[in-house]
Design an enzyme around this catalytic site. Sequence first.
Site, PDB file in Angstrom:
ATOM      1  N   SER A   1       0.823  -1.200   0.184  1.00 21.79           N
ATOM      2  CA  SER A   1      -0.152   0.643  -0.642  1.00 21.79           C
ATOM      3  C   SER A   1       1.094   1.250   0.267  1.00 21.79           C
ATOM      4  CB  SER A   1      -0.493  -0.204   0.897  1.00 21.79           C
ATOM      5  OG  SER A   1      -1.471   1.106   1.151  1.00 21.79           O
TER       6      SER A   1
ATOM      7  N   LYS B   1      -1.328  -0.891  -4.291  1.00 23.81           N
ATOM      8  CA  LYS B   1      -2.103  -0.074  -4.182  1.00 23.81           C
ATOM      9  C   LYS B   1      -1.819   1.315  -4.090  1.00 23.81           C
ATOM     10  CE  LYS B   1      -4.735  -0.335  -0.239  1.00 23.81           C
ATOM     11  NZ  LYS B   1      -5.491  -0.975   1.072  1.00 23.81           N
ATOM     12  N   LEU B   2      -2.437   2.184  -4.405  1.00 24.96           N
ATOM     13  CA  LEU B   2      -1.853   3.150  -4.118  1.00 24.96           C
ATOM     14  C   LEU B   2      -3.336   4.523  -3.399  1.00 24.96           C
ATOM     15  CD1 LEU B   2      -1.068   4.789  -7.941  1.00 24.96           C
ATOM     16  CD2 LEU B   2       0.336   3.785  -6.054  1.00 24.96           C
ATOM     17  N   LYS B   3      -3.021   4.795  -2.372  1.00 23.33           N
ATOM     18  CA  LYS B   3      -4.072   5.660  -1.912  1.00 23.33           C
ATOM     19  C   LYS B   3      -4.322   7.029  -2.691  1.00 23.33           C
ATOM     20  CE  LYS B   3      -4.673   3.201   2.431  1.00 23.33           C
ATOM     21  NZ  LYS B   3      -5.659   2.813   2.632  1.00 23.33           N
TER      22      LYS B   3
ATOM     23  N   ASP C   1      -7.165   2.467  -3.044  1.00 27.80           N
ATOM     24  CA  ASP C   1      -7.356   2.780  -1.572  1.00 27.80           C
ATOM     25  C   ASP C   1      -8.225   4.484  -1.637  1.00 27.80           C
ATOM     26  OD1 ASP C   1      -7.588   1.378   0.973  1.00 27.80           O
ATOM     27  OD2 ASP C   1      -9.411   2.639   0.056  1.00 27.80           O
TER      28      ASP C   1
ATOM     29  N   ASN D   1     -10.649   5.442   1.095  1.00 27.80           N
ATOM     30  CA  ASN D   1     -10.667   5.641   2.499  1.00 27.80           C
ATOM     31  C   ASN D   1     -12.006   6.722   2.102  1.00 27.80           C
ATOM     32  OD1 ASN D   1      -7.354   4.975   2.500  1.00 27.80           O
ATOM     33  ND2 ASN D   1      -8.477   3.689   3.835  1.00 27.80           N
TER      34      ASN D   1
ATOM     35  N   GLU E   1     -10.941   0.433  -3.976  1.00 28.95           N
ATOM     36  CA  GLU E   1     -11.543  -0.106  -2.318  1.00 28.95           C
ATOM     37  C   GLU E   1     -12.469   1.251  -1.956  1.00 28.95           C
ATOM     38  OE1 GLU E   1      -7.904  -1.468  -0.549  1.00 28.95           O
ATOM     39  OE2 GLU E   1      -9.097  -1.426   1.365  1.00 28.95           O
TER      40      GLU E   1
ATOM     41  N   ASP F   1     -13.759  -2.377   2.782  1.00 27.43           N
ATOM     42  CA  ASP F   1     -13.452  -2.717   3.502  1.00 27.43           C
ATOM     43  C   ASP F   1     -13.932  -1.836   4.625  1.00 27.43           C
ATOM     44  OD1 ASP F   1      -9.839  -0.808   3.992  1.00 27.43           O
ATOM     45  OD2 ASP F   1     -10.573  -1.690   4.946  1.00 27.43           O
TER      46      ASP F   1
ATOM     47  N   LYS G   1     -10.275  -7.420   7.404  1.00 30.96           N
ATOM     48  CA  LYS G   1      -9.560  -7.321   8.206  1.00 30.96           C
ATOM     49  C   LYS G   1      -9.599  -7.686   9.673  1.00 30.96           C
ATOM     50  CE  LYS G   1      -7.572  -2.794   6.140  1.00 30.96           C
ATOM     51  NZ  LYS G   1      -8.226  -1.146   6.579  1.00 30.96           N
TER      52      LYS G   1
ATOM     53  N   GLY H   1      -4.277  -4.745   5.859  1.00 34.55           N
ATOM     54  CA  GLY H   1      -3.574  -3.985   6.613  1.00 34.55           C
ATOM     55  C   GLY H   1      -3.754  -2.904   7.089  1.00 34.55           C
TER      56      GLY H   1
END
Length: 367
Positions: free
Chosen positions: A135, A161-163, A188, A190, A213, A238, A262, A290
């Site tokens: 990540s 995986k890129l934020k 992702d 968030n 995500e 997630d 998770k 994670g």
Amino acid sequence: MRILAVELHRVAMPLVRPFETSFGRQTARDVLLVRVRTTDGDGWGECVAMADPVYSSEYVDGSEAVIRHYLAPALLAAQEVGAESVAGLLGFVVGHRMAKAAVETAVLDAQTRAEGISFGEYFGADRDAVDCGVSVGISSSIDELLAEVDGYVGEGYRRIKLKIKPGWDIEPVRAVRELIGELPLQVDANTAYTRADIEHLGRLDEFGLLLIEQPFVEEDILTHIVLSAAIETPVCLDESIVNAEVALDAIERGATSVVNIKAGRVGGYLEAVRVHDVCAELGVPVWCGGMLETGVGRAANVALAAMANFTLPGDTSGSSRYFAEDLTEPFELVDGRLAVPTGAGSGVDVRADALADWALRPPITLT
Ligand SMILES: CC(=O)N[C@@H](Cc1ccc2ccccc2c1)C(=O)O
Ligand SMILES: [Mg+2]
């Protein structure tokens, strides 16, 4: 077995580099670790709650308080405790899944060590190493992002995986896709987007991503359903997936076609196995998320990620992705994989010297 004492340890773990997401920038982990002392021996569990309630409503001081005042007393009062009975004993407390997960995992560790079986054997792992993804946080520039990604590709990571967040999405993804070619790539958010962004998110379809995500807030299953119908890229949840029932509901309603599991988010590894099983029955692939765990949590995650329906690389990165020195022997990538610990219980031991050196305060012992 009976619980004789519950110890609450707090350690400070500096990160090797800042980790920026749509909800903030982390430079260190303030980690709560639970050790149970039982009639059958000791066990450790790691609480994944962050220092502040910005990923979920849980945060480390809150987790510590609920363990100290509710969860530990409940276990200490019980005459007989096993991992399979912990959720029932703690059910009178609403929520606080990360706190519950840490306690249940410590009991599971003590129990499986006493029985001489590994977490992998207990979960029903079907392989002895797991494919690893990484990540990557939001960077201050595209060049800095590409240098960091290039390093991870060099280390052998099998998935990037890129934020992302509004204002940092299309261009960074385009640049990384150009750098890594066909290597699997996902993003992702968030929860940083809203329904007004659906058309914009559709522009990610050109990059052949594995998944996007959690673009919308945890409670908003409906907008994830609308997005899933509007874009090609598979939607992965997630934050929304808090237990197996919610996973079933989200899948049946078409909100998600891949699930990030998770254990801390769903209340423990036993519920995580149930989420895995529900997804397997519905033909929905899962991967292991994670929470910047130390080797204690990382060991349990790697064992979980070795179950049959974990068919996508997880965020089970090597210890060096986050920490210059880990609380356990470091987890190191070999050919883009981490070996599943084979020892009894979690298969790793907390280094007493590191625990003492990095302790934020003396452990609290509850009896
Ligand atoms: C690896 C990854 O991206 N994890 C989380 C987000 C996250 C990000 C930063 C964190 C900092 C401290 C503790 C937990 C954290 C979790 C996620 O998948 O959404
Ligand atoms: Mg996520």
